[in-house]
Write an enzyme that holds these catalytic residues in place. Structure first.
Site, PDB file in Angstrom:
ATOM      1  N   PRO A   2       0.836  -1.216   0.000  1.00 51.87           N
ATOM      2  CA  PRO A   2       0.000   0.000   0.000  1.00 51.87           C
ATOM      3  C   PRO A   2       0.866   1.260   0.000  1.00 51.87           C
ATOM      4  O   PRO A   2       1.604   1.496   0.943  1.00 51.87           O
ATOM      5  CB  PRO A   2      -0.798  -0.113   1.306  1.00 51.87           C
ATOM      6  CG  PRO A   2      -0.409  -1.410   1.934  1.00 51.87           C
ATOM      7  CD  PRO A   2       0.819  -1.908   1.272  1.00 51.87           C
ATOM      8  N   GLU A   3       0.762   2.036  -1.056  1.00 55.34           N
ATOM      9  CA  GLU A   3       1.494   3.299  -1.128  1.00 55.34           C
ATOM     10  C   GLU A   3       0.551   4.432  -0.700  1.00 55.34           C
ATOM     11  O   GLU A   3      -0.604   4.196  -0.343  1.00 55.34           O
ATOM     12  CB  GLU A   3       2.066   3.488  -2.535  1.00 55.34           C
ATOM     13  CG  GLU A   3       2.971   2.302  -2.907  1.00 55.34           C
ATOM     14  CD  GLU A   3       3.701   2.455  -4.244  1.00 55.34           C
ATOM     15  OE1 GLU A   3       3.880   3.590  -4.698  1.00 55.34           O
ATOM     16  OE2 GLU A   3       4.096   1.421  -4.811  1.00 55.34           O
ATOM     17  N   LYS A  50       2.762   7.103   4.264  1.00 56.33           N
ATOM     18  CA  LYS A  50       2.221   5.751   4.394  1.00 56.33           C
ATOM     19  C   LYS A  50       1.694   5.485   5.797  1.00 56.33           C
ATOM     20  O   LYS A  50       1.431   4.331   6.147  1.00 56.33           O
ATOM     21  CB  LYS A  50       3.298   4.736   4.015  1.00 56.33           C
ATOM     22  CG  LYS A  50       3.794   4.882   2.572  1.00 56.33           C
ATOM     23  CD  LYS A  50       4.880   3.864   2.280  1.00 56.33           C
ATOM     24  CE  LYS A  50       5.500   4.141   0.912  1.00 56.33           C
ATOM     25  NZ  LYS A  50       6.651   3.245   0.663  1.00 56.33           N
ATOM     26  N   ASN A 160       7.249   1.873  -4.590  1.00 56.82           N
ATOM     27  CA  ASN A 160       7.974   1.432  -5.773  1.00 56.82           C
ATOM     28  C   ASN A 160       7.200   1.602  -7.079  1.00 56.82           C
ATOM     29  O   ASN A 160       7.765   1.951  -8.110  1.00 56.82           O
ATOM     30  CB  ASN A 160       8.384  -0.032  -5.599  1.00 56.82           C
ATOM     31  CG  ASN A 160       9.556  -0.380  -6.482  1.00 56.82           C
ATOM     32  OD1 ASN A 160      10.406   0.475  -6.735  1.00 56.82           O
ATOM     33  ND2 ASN A 160       9.592  -1.603  -6.961  1.00 56.82           N
ATOM     34  N   ARG A 237      14.881  -1.688  -3.870  1.00 53.11           N
ATOM     35  CA  ARG A 237      13.690  -2.164  -4.588  1.00 53.11           C
ATOM     36  C   ARG A 237      14.042  -2.246  -6.070  1.00 53.11           C
ATOM     37  O   ARG A 237      15.006  -1.619  -6.522  1.00 53.11           O
ATOM     38  CB  ARG A 237      12.517  -1.180  -4.397  1.00 53.11           C
ATOM     39  CG  ARG A 237      12.168  -0.864  -2.949  1.00 53.11           C
ATOM     40  CD  ARG A 237      11.569  -2.047  -2.203  1.00 53.11           C
ATOM     41  NE  ARG A 237      10.368  -2.575  -2.822  1.00 53.11           N
ATOM     42  CZ  ARG A 237       9.140  -2.061  -2.684  1.00 53.11           C
ATOM     43  NH1 ARG A 237       8.955  -0.988  -1.948  1.00 53.11           N
ATOM     44  NH2 ARG A 237       8.103  -2.620  -3.270  1.00 53.11           N
TER      45      ARG A 237
END
Ligand SMILES: [Zn+2]
Length: 252
Positions: A2-3, A50, A160, A237
């Protein structure tokens, strides 16, 4: 993962559904102690990057971070038995939200809350975000821009998928260093615009005409030009970029 767009979506929906109510908090899994919140009224649900913050009357803020796998489930019948592993249930007489697999679910002292806020850079989805400060922080960040935008102390809320798509839209090589103020401002404006679309849609949206498609994220070929997408590790990432649309920055 979840961004920020999904965190803001949760906050908006839960604020609308829960603010002003005395909530029943339970921890079906037993790993959260709801005692500080019994009988308290929820004043507001706030998203910051976040992070989610639940503000109650006369109680410490409740801090939730979903991490990589956390999520909230909503039930329009609060009598539905929680599934196994629910860390926290927030319930009114008409709705329940179940929190699964967060990396943080904890009361924050005033100092803790101040420290959290101080640790975060501007969040493109917050009305109080200062674009000049966002530009300043990104321009001042050392290292590749693709690592800087994932650093929550530079900008808060980018993960990401957004990194890949926003840098594509800005035509920036993720390895570019020392992006100028003009590029930083363009990237910030793209972030504010597209994350808002993503919040409203409930998913990453990088092309409003094809909301289920991505330009480069997790793609073999660039959706615009067909070139093979480069992928490599950057900032822990996997980075994705088009070698044609995001040409390597010339050494400064
Ligand atoms: Zn391309």
């Amino acid at each position: 993962m979840p961004e920020g767009h999904l965190i803001h979506r949760y906050a908006r929906e839960q604020h609308a559904a829960l603010a002003g109510a005395v909530l029943t908090l339970t921890s079906p899994q037993g790993r959260f102690d709801p005692a500080p919140y019994v009988g308290r009224t929820l004043q507001a649900v706030e998203a910051y990057g976040k992070h989610l913050l639940y503000h109650f009357d006369d109680s410490p803020a409740l801090h939730v971070h979903l991490g990589m796998r956390g999520l909230w489930l909503r039930y329009d019948d609060p009598g539905v038995p929680p599934r196994k592993g629910v860390r926290l249930r927030l319930a009114t007489g008409v709705v329940a939200y179940d929190l699964i697999a967060p990396i943080r679910c904890e009361p924050l002292s005033g100092d803790g809350e101040r420290a959290l806020r101080a640790s975060l850079g501007p969040d493109p989805l917050r009305a109080d975000a200062d674009p000049d400060e966002a530009v300043r922080r990104l321009a001042a960040a050392g290292g590749p821009v693709g690592a800087a935008v994932l650093d929550q102390s530079v900008w808060a809320g980018i993960g990401n998928a957004w990194r890949a798509e926003l840098l594509f839209l800005a035509r920036l090589d993720p390895e570019a260093r020392r992006v100028g103020a003009q590029s930083a401002r363009r990237l910030w404006e793209l972030a504010a615009h597209y994350l808002a679309l993503g919040r409203d849609a409930g998913q990453v949206v990088s092309d409003p005409n094809a909301p289920d498609e991505r330009w480069v994220y997790k793609r073999a070929a660039c959706r615009r030009c067909g070139a093979p997408v480069r992928r490599w590790e950057l900032g822990s990432r996997t980075a994705y970029a088009c070698p044609v649309d995001q040409p390597a920055a010339r050494p400064a």
